[in-house]
Motif scaffolding. Sequence first.
Motif, PDB file in Angstrom:
ATOM      1  N   LEU A 117      63.699  37.216  28.147  1.00 58.75           N
ATOM      2  CA  LEU A 117      63.502  38.487  27.429  1.00 58.75           C
ATOM      3  C   LEU A 117      62.045  38.928  27.426  1.00 58.75           C
ATOM      4  O   LEU A 117      61.753  40.112  27.230  1.00 58.75           O
ATOM      5  N   ALA A 118      61.115  38.005  27.682  1.00 54.78           N
ATOM      6  CA  ALA A 118      59.694  38.369  27.760  1.00 54.78           C
ATOM      7  C   ALA A 118      59.439  39.360  28.889  1.00 54.78           C
ATOM      8  O   ALA A 118      58.428  40.072  28.878  1.00 54.78           O
ATOM      9  N   LEU A 119      60.342  39.452  29.846  1.00 56.19           N
ATOM     10  CA  LEU A 119      60.189  40.426  30.931  1.00 56.19           C
ATOM     11  C   LEU A 119      60.211  41.863  30.415  1.00 56.19           C
ATOM     12  O   LEU A 119      59.730  42.770  31.091  1.00 56.19           O
ATOM     13  N   LEU A 120      60.744  42.093  29.226  1.00 61.92           N
ATOM     14  CA  LEU A 120      60.722  43.436  28.651  1.00 61.92           C
ATOM     15  C   LEU A 120      59.294  43.911  28.373  1.00 61.92           C
ATOM     16  O   LEU A 120      59.053  45.106  28.229  1.00 61.92           O
ATOM     17  N   ASP A 121      58.345  42.977  28.315  1.00 56.50           N
ATOM     18  CA  ASP A 121      56.939  43.317  28.117  1.00 56.50           C
ATOM     19  C   ASP A 121      56.188  43.485  29.434  1.00 56.50           C
ATOM     20  O   ASP A 121      54.994  43.801  29.429  1.00 56.50           O
ATOM     21  N   ASP A 122      56.843  43.261  30.551  1.00 60.15           N
ATOM     22  CA  ASP A 122      56.234  43.420  31.869  1.00 60.15           C
ATOM     23  C   ASP A 122      55.937  44.905  32.129  1.00 60.15           C
ATOM     24  O   ASP A 122      56.710  45.780  31.719  1.00 60.15           O
ATOM     25  N   PRO A 123      54.831  45.206  32.797  1.00 63.12           N
ATOM     26  CA  PRO A 123      54.512  46.612  33.079  1.00 63.12           C
ATOM     27  C   PRO A 123      55.622  47.370  33.815  1.00 63.12           C
ATOM     28  O   PRO A 123      55.830  48.560  33.556  1.00 63.12           O
ATOM     29  N   ILE A 124      56.356  46.706  34.685  1.00 60.28           N
ATOM     30  CA  ILE A 124      57.449  47.397  35.394  1.00 60.28           C
ATOM     31  C   ILE A 124      58.573  47.748  34.432  1.00 60.28           C
ATOM     32  O   ILE A 124      59.109  48.858  34.460  1.00 60.28           O
ATOM     33  N   ALA A 125      58.937  46.833  33.548  1.00 64.28           N
ATOM     34  CA  ALA A 125      59.963  47.131  32.548  1.00 64.28           C
ATOM     35  C   ALA A 125      59.509  48.273  31.664  1.00 64.28           C
ATOM     36  O   ALA A 125      60.277  49.213  31.404  1.00 64.28           O
ATOM     37  N   LYS A 126      58.259  48.217  31.216  1.00 66.30           N
ATOM     38  CA  LYS A 126      57.744  49.281  30.352  1.00 66.30           C
ATOM     39  C   LYS A 126      57.776  50.628  31.063  1.00 66.30           C
ATOM     40  O   LYS A 126      58.133  51.650  30.463  1.00 66.30           O
ATOM     41  N   GLU A 127      57.403  50.640  32.341  1.00 67.73           N
ATOM     42  CA  GLU A 127      57.432  51.872  33.142  1.00 67.73           C
ATOM     43  C   GLU A 127      58.841  52.451  33.204  1.00 67.73           C
ATOM     44  O   GLU A 127      59.057  53.648  32.986  1.00 67.73           O
ATOM     45  N   LEU A 128      59.821  51.606  33.489  1.00 70.84           N
ATOM     46  CA  LEU A 128      61.198  52.080  33.668  1.00 70.84           C
ATOM     47  C   LEU A 128      61.859  52.466  32.344  1.00 70.84           C
ATOM     48  O   LEU A 128      62.667  53.394  32.304  1.00 70.84           O
ATOM     49  N   LEU A 129      61.513  51.778  31.266  1.00 72.63           N
ATOM     50  CA  LEU A 129      62.123  52.076  29.967  1.00 72.63           C
ATOM     51  C   LEU A 129      61.660  53.403  29.374  1.00 72.63           C
ATOM     52  O   LEU A 129      62.302  53.917  28.448  1.00 72.63           O
ATOM     53  N   VAL A 130      60.587  53.974  29.882  1.00 72.08           N
ATOM     54  CA  VAL A 130      60.132  55.291  29.403  1.00 72.08           C
ATOM     55  C   VAL A 130      60.221  56.342  30.503  1.00 72.08           C
ATOM     56  O   VAL A 130      59.750  57.464  30.347  1.00 72.08           O
ATOM     57  N   SER A 131      60.860  56.000  31.619  1.00 71.16           N
ATOM     58  CA  SER A 131      60.970  56.920  32.752  1.00 71.16           C
ATOM     59  C   SER A 131      62.057  57.964  32.514  1.00 71.16           C
ATOM     60  O   SER A 131      62.805  57.896  31.541  1.00 71.16           O
ATOM     61  N   GLN A 132      62.133  58.901  33.431  1.00 66.42           N
ATOM     62  CA  GLN A 132      63.188  59.913  33.393  1.00 66.42           C
ATOM     63  C   GLN A 132      64.348  59.538  34.305  1.00 66.42           C
ATOM     64  O   GLN A 132      65.191  60.373  34.624  1.00 66.42           O
ATOM     65  N   ILE A 133      64.402  58.287  34.694  1.00 64.26           N
ATOM     66  CA  ILE A 133      65.472  57.790  35.556  1.00 64.26           C
ATOM     67  C   ILE A 133      66.663  57.429  34.675  1.00 64.26           C
ATOM     68  O   ILE A 133      66.506  56.700  33.693  1.00 64.26           O
ATOM     69  N   PRO A 134      67.860  57.923  35.002  1.00 68.02           N
ATOM     70  CA  PRO A 134      69.024  57.510  34.209  1.00 68.02           C
ATOM     71  C   PRO A 134      69.296  56.018  34.381  1.00 68.02           C
ATOM     72  O   PRO A 134      69.031  55.445  35.433  1.00 68.02           O
ATOM     73  N   ALA A 135      69.799  55.416  33.344  1.00 71.81           N
ATOM     74  CA  ALA A 135      70.284  54.039  33.443  1.00 71.81           C
ATOM     75  C   ALA A 135      71.663  54.092  34.092  1.00 71.81           C
ATOM     76  O   ALA A 135      72.346  55.124  34.059  1.00 71.81           O
ATOM     77  N   ARG A 136      72.054  52.983  34.692  1.00 70.65           N
ATOM     78  CA  ARG A 136      73.421  52.836  35.192  1.00 70.65           C
ATOM     79  C   ARG A 136      74.056  51.759  34.319  1.00 70.65           C
ATOM     80  O   ARG A 136      73.636  50.605  34.338  1.00 70.65           O
ATOM     81  N   LEU A 137      75.036  52.179  33.529  1.00 71.93           N
ATOM     82  CA  LEU A 137      75.702  51.295  32.579  1.00 71.93           C
ATOM     83  C   LEU A 137      76.994  50.783  33.195  1.00 71.93           C
ATOM     84  O   LEU A 137      77.838  51.576  33.615  1.00 71.93           O
ATOM     85  N   ALA A 138      77.142  49.468  33.243  1.00 73.70           N
ATOM     86  CA  ALA A 138      78.343  48.845  33.804  1.00 73.70           C
ATOM     87  C   ALA A 138      79.117  48.139  32.698  1.00 73.70           C
ATOM     88  O   ALA A 138      78.536  47.434  31.876  1.00 73.70           O
ATOM     89  N   TYR A 139      80.420  48.380  32.710  1.00 74.52           N
ATOM     90  CA  TYR A 139      81.298  47.729  31.739  1.00 74.52           C
ATOM     91  C   TYR A 139      82.674  47.592  32.358  1.00 74.52           C
ATOM     92  O   TYR A 139      82.948  48.130  33.434  1.00 74.52           O
ATOM     93  N   THR A 140      83.539  46.857  31.699  1.00 75.45           N
ATOM     94  CA  THR A 140      84.879  46.617  32.222  1.00 75.45           C
ATOM     95  C   THR A 140      85.852  47.607  31.616  1.00 75.45           C
ATOM     96  O   THR A 140      85.936  47.751  30.394  1.00 75.45           O
ATOM     97  N   TRP A 141      86.606  48.295  32.467  1.00 72.09           N
ATOM     98  CA  TRP A 141      87.591  49.269  32.031  1.00 72.09           C
ATOM     99  C   TRP A 141      88.873  48.556  31.593  1.00 72.09           C
ATOM    100  O   TRP A 141      89.045  47.356  31.809  1.00 72.09           O
ATOM    101  N   LYS A 142      89.770  49.291  30.963  1.00 71.54           N
ATOM    102  CA  LYS A 142      90.984  48.681  30.394  1.00 71.54           C
ATOM    103  C   LYS A 142      91.899  48.050  31.435  1.00 71.54           C
ATOM    104  O   LYS A 142      92.708  47.195  31.096  1.00 71.54           O
ATOM    105  N   ASP A 143      91.760  48.428  32.713  1.00 74.14           N
ATOM    106  CA  ASP A 143      92.564  47.804  33.764  1.00 74.14           C
ATOM    107  C   ASP A 143      91.896  46.557  34.331  1.00 74.14           C
ATOM    108  O   ASP A 143      92.377  45.962  35.291  1.00 74.14           O
ATOM    109  N   GLY A 144      90.765  46.158  33.735  1.00 70.98           N
ATOM    110  CA  GLY A 144      90.063  44.961  34.177  1.00 70.98           C
ATOM    111  C   GLY A 144      89.072  45.203  35.305  1.00 70.98           C
ATOM    112  O   GLY A 144      88.372  44.283  35.715  1.00 70.98           O
TER     113      GLY A 144
END
Length: 162
Positions: free
Chosen positions: A12-39
């Motif tokens: 979790l310390a990687l959240l303090d990395d400059p690259i993580a910080k750059e991306l977490l405040v960017s205008q790039i959408p996140a891609r959220l992955a999850y499992t749908w009801k059909d598995g």
Amino acid sequence: MATAAMPRQGDLALLDDPIAKELLVSQIPARLAYTWKDGMPRVVPIAFHWTGEEIVVAGPPKAPKMAILHDGDHVALTIDTNTFPFHVLMVRGTVKVDVVDGVPTEYTEACKRYLGPEMGVGWSAQMGGMFPKFGKISIKPEWVGIIDFETRFPSEMAKQMA
């Protein structure tokens, strides 16, 4: 003088990395992955807001992701650039799902970051007029990875370079 070791993938310390910080405040959408009801897996691009502790996404309370995700479910999320050297932030975590009255602050903050202050507030207000309640999904990071194609590479590439 010894130099501090770079955090390993998963730390979790990687959240303090400059690259993580750059991306977490960017205008790039996140891609959220999850499992749908059909598995089967599902990935959706989505605006997000980083609170410093959680990644928050929000939208209409009857959106498909709100119907399928429940407190404690596991998701994955990535934010990545389009130009080389690619910067990639990968997060795995657990969700907390709420339906709240009005537009969540995190949604408005995300809109302002993506659209600019004036347009972001306007968009948020327009959505609030359409949806008196909002679905809010808070993702608590449990595993974090970074690929930057400079010091951190995909695992098989890194093995061959060692």
